[in-house]
Design a protein around this motif. Structure first.
Motif, PDB file in Angstrom:
ATOM      1  N   ASP A 134     -19.392  30.554 -12.961  1.00 31.91           N
ATOM      2  CA  ASP A 134     -20.588  30.830 -13.754  1.00 31.91           C
ATOM      3  C   ASP A 134     -20.529  32.318 -14.120  1.00 31.91           C
ATOM      4  O   ASP A 134     -21.143  33.164 -13.480  1.00 31.91           O
ATOM      5  N   LEU A 135     -19.786  32.632 -15.164  1.00 29.34           N
ATOM      6  CA  LEU A 135     -19.492  34.022 -15.502  1.00 29.34           C
ATOM      7  C   LEU A 135     -20.722  34.824 -15.909  1.00 29.34           C
ATOM      8  O   LEU A 135     -20.788  36.028 -15.661  1.00 29.34           O
ATOM      9  N   ASP A 136     -21.698  34.182 -16.525  1.00 30.17           N
ATOM     10  CA  ASP A 136     -22.889  34.907 -16.946  1.00 30.17           C
ATOM     11  C   ASP A 136     -24.027  34.820 -15.926  1.00 30.17           C
ATOM     12  O   ASP A 136     -25.134  35.305 -16.180  1.00 30.17           O
TER      13      ASP A 136
ATOM     14  N   GLY B 168     -26.045  27.839 -14.408  1.00 30.32           N
ATOM     15  CA  GLY B 168     -25.453  26.622 -14.961  1.00 30.32           C
ATOM     16  C   GLY B 168     -24.132  26.962 -15.612  1.00 30.32           C
ATOM     17  O   GLY B 168     -23.761  28.132 -15.731  1.00 30.32           O
ATOM     18  N   LEU B 169     -23.410  25.932 -16.023  1.00 35.84           N
ATOM     19  CA  LEU B 169     -22.090  26.136 -16.620  1.00 35.84           C
ATOM     20  C   LEU B 169     -22.129  25.769 -18.096  1.00 35.84           C
ATOM     21  O   LEU B 169     -22.498  24.656 -18.459  1.00 35.84           O
TER      22      LEU B 169
ATOM     23  N   SER C 111     -25.091  21.722 -14.502  1.00 36.03           N
ATOM     24  CA  SER C 111     -25.407  22.282 -13.183  1.00 36.03           C
ATOM     25  C   SER C 111     -24.280  21.959 -12.204  1.00 36.03           C
ATOM     26  O   SER C 111     -23.426  21.107 -12.487  1.00 36.03           O
ATOM     27  N   LEU C 112     -24.292  22.631 -11.080  1.00 30.26           N
ATOM     28  CA  LEU C 112     -23.281  22.344 -10.055  1.00 30.26           C
ATOM     29  C   LEU C 112     -23.404  20.909  -9.565  1.00 30.26           C
ATOM     30  O   LEU C 112     -22.401  20.264  -9.254  1.00 30.26           O
TER      31      LEU C 112
ATOM     32  N   VAL D 177     -21.362  17.100 -23.354  1.00 29.93           N
ATOM     33  CA  VAL D 177     -22.680  16.470 -23.527  1.00 29.93           C
ATOM     34  C   VAL D 177     -22.865  15.338 -22.515  1.00 29.93           C
ATOM     35  O   VAL D 177     -23.952  15.174 -21.955  1.00 29.93           O
ATOM     36  N   LEU D 178     -21.811  14.596 -22.240  1.00 29.02           N
ATOM     37  CA  LEU D 178     -21.895  13.519 -21.251  1.00 29.02           C
ATOM     38  C   LEU D 178     -22.100  14.058 -19.839  1.00 29.02           C
ATOM     39  O   LEU D 178     -22.794  13.440 -19.030  1.00 29.02           O
ATOM     40  N   LEU D 179     -21.516  15.205 -19.540  1.00 31.12           N
ATOM     41  CA  LEU D 179     -21.659  15.816 -18.211  1.00 31.12           C
ATOM     42  C   LEU D 179     -23.060  16.395 -18.012  1.00 31.12           C
ATOM     43  O   LEU D 179     -23.588  16.396 -16.903  1.00 31.12           O
ATOM     44  N   ASP D 180     -23.656  16.877 -19.096  1.00 32.78           N
ATOM     45  CA  ASP D 180     -24.986  17.494 -19.059  1.00 32.78           C
ATOM     46  C   ASP D 180     -26.053  16.396 -19.088  1.00 32.78           C
ATOM     47  O   ASP D 180     -26.728  16.184 -20.076  1.00 32.78           O
TER      48      ASP D 180
END
Length: 78
Positions: A27-29, A33-34, A63-64, A52-55
């Motif tokens: 999570d670079l920022d 969330g990713l 999210s983790l 989109v399917l993962l979210d």
């Protein structure tokens, strides 16, 4: 004695082959969330459609928990 060493080495190599490294996603920022870009840094072939399917909660980030669920379901590599 020599047979014992060969057997031990064979078992170690077999066990080492079964160990799988988990893909590291950062999570670079520090948003909690990713983003698509953060996931693509770890999974270069990940498409926007797959993201989109993962979210699953449609928040715009994965999210983790969503990532863990996707890994468990085999939707994304570990």
């Amino acid at each position: 004695m020599k047979t014992t060493h060969i057997l031990a080495a064979t078992l170690l190599l077999s066990a080492a082959g079964q160990v799988q490294a988990q893909t590291v996603v950062e999570d670079l920022d520090a948003s909690g969330g990713l983003s698509l870009e953060e996931l693509q840094a770890a999974y270069a072939d990940l498409t926007e459609e797959q993201f989109v399917l993962l979210d699953t909660d449609e928040s715009g980030e994965v999210s983790l928990e969503e990532l863990a669920a996707a890994r468990e379901a085999g939707l994304i590599a570990e």
